[in-house]
Design a protein around this motif. Structure first.
Motif, PDB file in Angstrom:
ATOM      1  N   ALA A  28       0.848  -1.196   0.000  1.00  0.00           N
ATOM      2  CA  ALA A  28       0.000   0.000   0.000  1.00  0.00           C
ATOM      3  C   ALA A  28       0.882   1.244   0.000  1.00  0.00           C
ATOM      4  CB  ALA A  28      -0.920   0.005   1.221  1.00  0.00           C
ATOM      5  N   PRO A  29       0.613   2.205  -0.881  1.00  0.00           N
ATOM      6  CA  PRO A  29       1.452   3.409  -0.927  1.00  0.00           C
ATOM      7  C   PRO A  29       1.283   4.226   0.343  1.00  0.00           C
ATOM      8  CG  PRO A  29      -0.467   3.656  -2.337  1.00  0.00           C
ATOM      9  CD  PRO A  29      -0.475   2.237  -1.840  1.00  0.00           C
ATOM     10  N   LEU A  30       2.392   4.670   0.892  1.00  0.00           N
ATOM     11  CA  LEU A  30       2.355   5.456   2.118  1.00  0.00           C
ATOM     12  C   LEU A  30       2.058   6.921   1.842  1.00  0.00           C
ATOM     13  CD1 LEU A  30       5.371   3.888   4.018  1.00  0.00           C
ATOM     14  CD2 LEU A  30       2.953   3.387   4.276  1.00  0.00           C
ATOM     15  N   GLY A  31       2.374   7.362   0.646  1.00  0.00           N
ATOM     16  CA  GLY A  31       2.103   8.751   0.298  1.00  0.00           C
ATOM     17  C   GLY A  31       2.959   9.707   1.107  1.00  0.00           C
ATOM     18  N   PRO A  32       2.529  10.971   1.182  1.00  0.00           N
ATOM     19  CA  PRO A  32       3.314  11.943   1.937  1.00  0.00           C
ATOM     20  C   PRO A  32       3.267  11.635   3.428  1.00  0.00           C
ATOM     21  CG  PRO A  32       1.258  12.906   1.202  1.00  0.00           C
ATOM     22  CD  PRO A  32       1.351  11.536   0.581  1.00  0.00           C
ATOM     23  N   ARG A  33       4.045  12.364   4.167  1.00  0.00           N
ATOM     24  CA  ARG A  33       4.124  12.194   5.611  1.00  0.00           C
ATOM     25  C   ARG A  33       2.742  12.265   6.252  1.00  0.00           C
ATOM     26  NH1 ARG A  33       7.510  16.303   9.134  1.00  0.00           N
ATOM     27  NH2 ARG A  33       6.834  15.464  11.096  1.00  0.00           N
ATOM     28  N   CYS A  34       2.518  11.494   7.275  1.00  0.00           N
ATOM     29  CA  CYS A  34       1.229  11.447   7.962  1.00  0.00           C
ATOM     30  C   CYS A  34       0.845  12.843   8.462  1.00  0.00           C
ATOM     31  CB  CYS A  34       1.303  10.475   9.130  1.00  0.00           C
ATOM     32  SG  CYS A  34      -0.225  10.367  10.077  1.00  0.00           S
ATOM     33  N   PRO A  35      -0.366  13.315   8.161  1.00  0.00           N
ATOM     34  CA  PRO A  35      -0.756  14.671   8.543  1.00  0.00           C
ATOM     35  C   PRO A  35      -1.189  14.793  10.003  1.00  0.00           C
ATOM     36  CG  PRO A  35      -2.536  13.611   7.381  1.00  0.00           C
ATOM     37  CD  PRO A  35      -1.382  12.654   7.358  1.00  0.00           C
ATOM     38  N   ALA A  36      -1.420  13.676  10.694  1.00  0.00           N
ATOM     39  CA  ALA A  36      -1.920  13.740  12.074  1.00  0.00           C
ATOM     40  C   ALA A  36      -0.865  14.334  12.995  1.00  0.00           C
ATOM     41  CB  ALA A  36      -2.308  12.346  12.547  1.00  0.00           C
ATOM     42  N   ARG A  37      -1.325  15.196  13.920  1.00  0.00           N
ATOM     43  CA  ARG A  37      -0.434  15.858  14.876  1.00  0.00           C
ATOM     44  C   ARG A  37      -1.073  15.857  16.251  1.00  0.00           C
ATOM     45  NH1 ARG A  37       2.522  14.947  11.523  1.00  0.00           N
ATOM     46  NH2 ARG A  37       3.474  16.293  10.006  1.00  0.00           N
ATOM     47  N   HIS A  38      -0.246  15.734  17.267  1.00  0.00           N
ATOM     48  CA  HIS A  38      -0.739  15.852  18.642  1.00  0.00           C
ATOM     49  C   HIS A  38      -1.089  17.306  18.918  1.00  0.00           C
ATOM     50  CE1 HIS A  38       0.347  11.787  19.870  1.00  0.00           C
ATOM     51  NE2 HIS A  38       1.453  11.944  19.179  1.00  0.00           N
ATOM     52  N   CYS A  39      -2.109  17.515  19.735  1.00  0.00           N
ATOM     53  CA  CYS A  39      -2.485  18.878  20.109  1.00  0.00           C
ATOM     54  C   CYS A  39      -3.213  18.850  21.451  1.00  0.00           C
ATOM     55  CB  CYS A  39      -3.365  19.526  19.043  1.00  0.00           C
ATOM     56  SG  CYS A  39      -4.990  18.739  18.867  1.00  0.00           S
ATOM     57  N   TRP A  40      -3.435  20.007  22.004  1.00  0.00           N
ATOM     58  CA  TRP A  40      -4.268  20.175  23.193  1.00  0.00           C
ATOM     59  C   TRP A  40      -5.585  20.778  22.759  1.00  0.00           C
ATOM     60  CZ3 TRP A  40      -3.117  17.828  27.514  1.00  0.00           C
ATOM     61  CH2 TRP A  40      -1.796  17.528  27.801  1.00  0.00           C
ATOM     62  N   VAL A  41      -6.681  20.255  23.289  1.00  0.00           N
ATOM     63  CA  VAL A  41      -8.021  20.719  22.949  1.00  0.00           C
ATOM     64  C   VAL A  41      -8.598  21.462  24.148  1.00  0.00           C
ATOM     65  CG1 VAL A  41     -10.346  20.019  22.280  1.00  0.00           C
ATOM     66  CG2 VAL A  41      -8.374  18.773  21.386  1.00  0.00           C
ATOM     67  N   ALA A  42      -8.927  22.729  23.962  1.00  0.00           N
ATOM     68  CA  ALA A  42      -9.599  23.505  25.005  1.00  0.00           C
ATOM     69  C   ALA A  42     -11.105  23.405  24.784  1.00  0.00           C
ATOM     70  CB  ALA A  42      -9.146  24.963  24.939  1.00  0.00           C
ATOM     71  N   ASP A  43     -11.875  23.577  25.829  1.00  0.00           N
ATOM     72  CA  ASP A  43     -13.336  23.583  25.744  1.00  0.00           C
ATOM     73  C   ASP A  43     -13.879  22.265  25.188  1.00  0.00           C
ATOM     74  OD1 ASP A  43     -15.842  24.641  26.137  1.00  0.00           O
ATOM     75  OD2 ASP A  43     -15.914  25.608  24.176  1.00  0.00           O
TER      76      ASP A  43
END
Length: 96
Positions: A28-43
């Motif tokens: 399966a092609p991996l394509g570009p770098r994974c777009p998912a990123r860790h973040c903090w969610v307020a509210d």
């Protein structure tokens, strides 16, 4: 031992098994770098008032404002947590 006697994969290593679409797992092609990123969610949706760790999946622009598609855990019942996926304004997201 329960479940230890039957091999579901018929002895085929996981890397050699085929997906439903007919493409081998390793091909399966991996394509570009994974777009998912860790973040903090307020509210958070549960209104506890504390920032939650989340996973930012995608960005979009709506009415000249940026929103992020985020997945995070929230207390949805008095004694239970669940996953929430929602579009949130960029102002509510902080990079880790």
């Amino acid at each position: 031992m329960a479940g230890g006697m039957v091999k579901r994969g018929s002895g085929i290593p996981l890397r050699d098994r085929v997906r439903t679409g007919g493409v081998p797992l390793g091909a399966a092609p991996l394509g570009p770098r994974c777009p998912a990123r860790h973040c903090w969610v307020a509210d958070a949706v549960d209104g506890d008032g504390e920032k939650r760790p989340g996973l930012l999946l995608e960005w979009r622009q709506r009415d000249r404002h940026w929103e992020g598609l985020v997945v995070y855990a929230a207390r949805l019942r008095p004694h239970g947590w669940g996953l929430v996926q929602e579009w949130l304004p960029a102002e509510l997201l902080t990079p880790v």
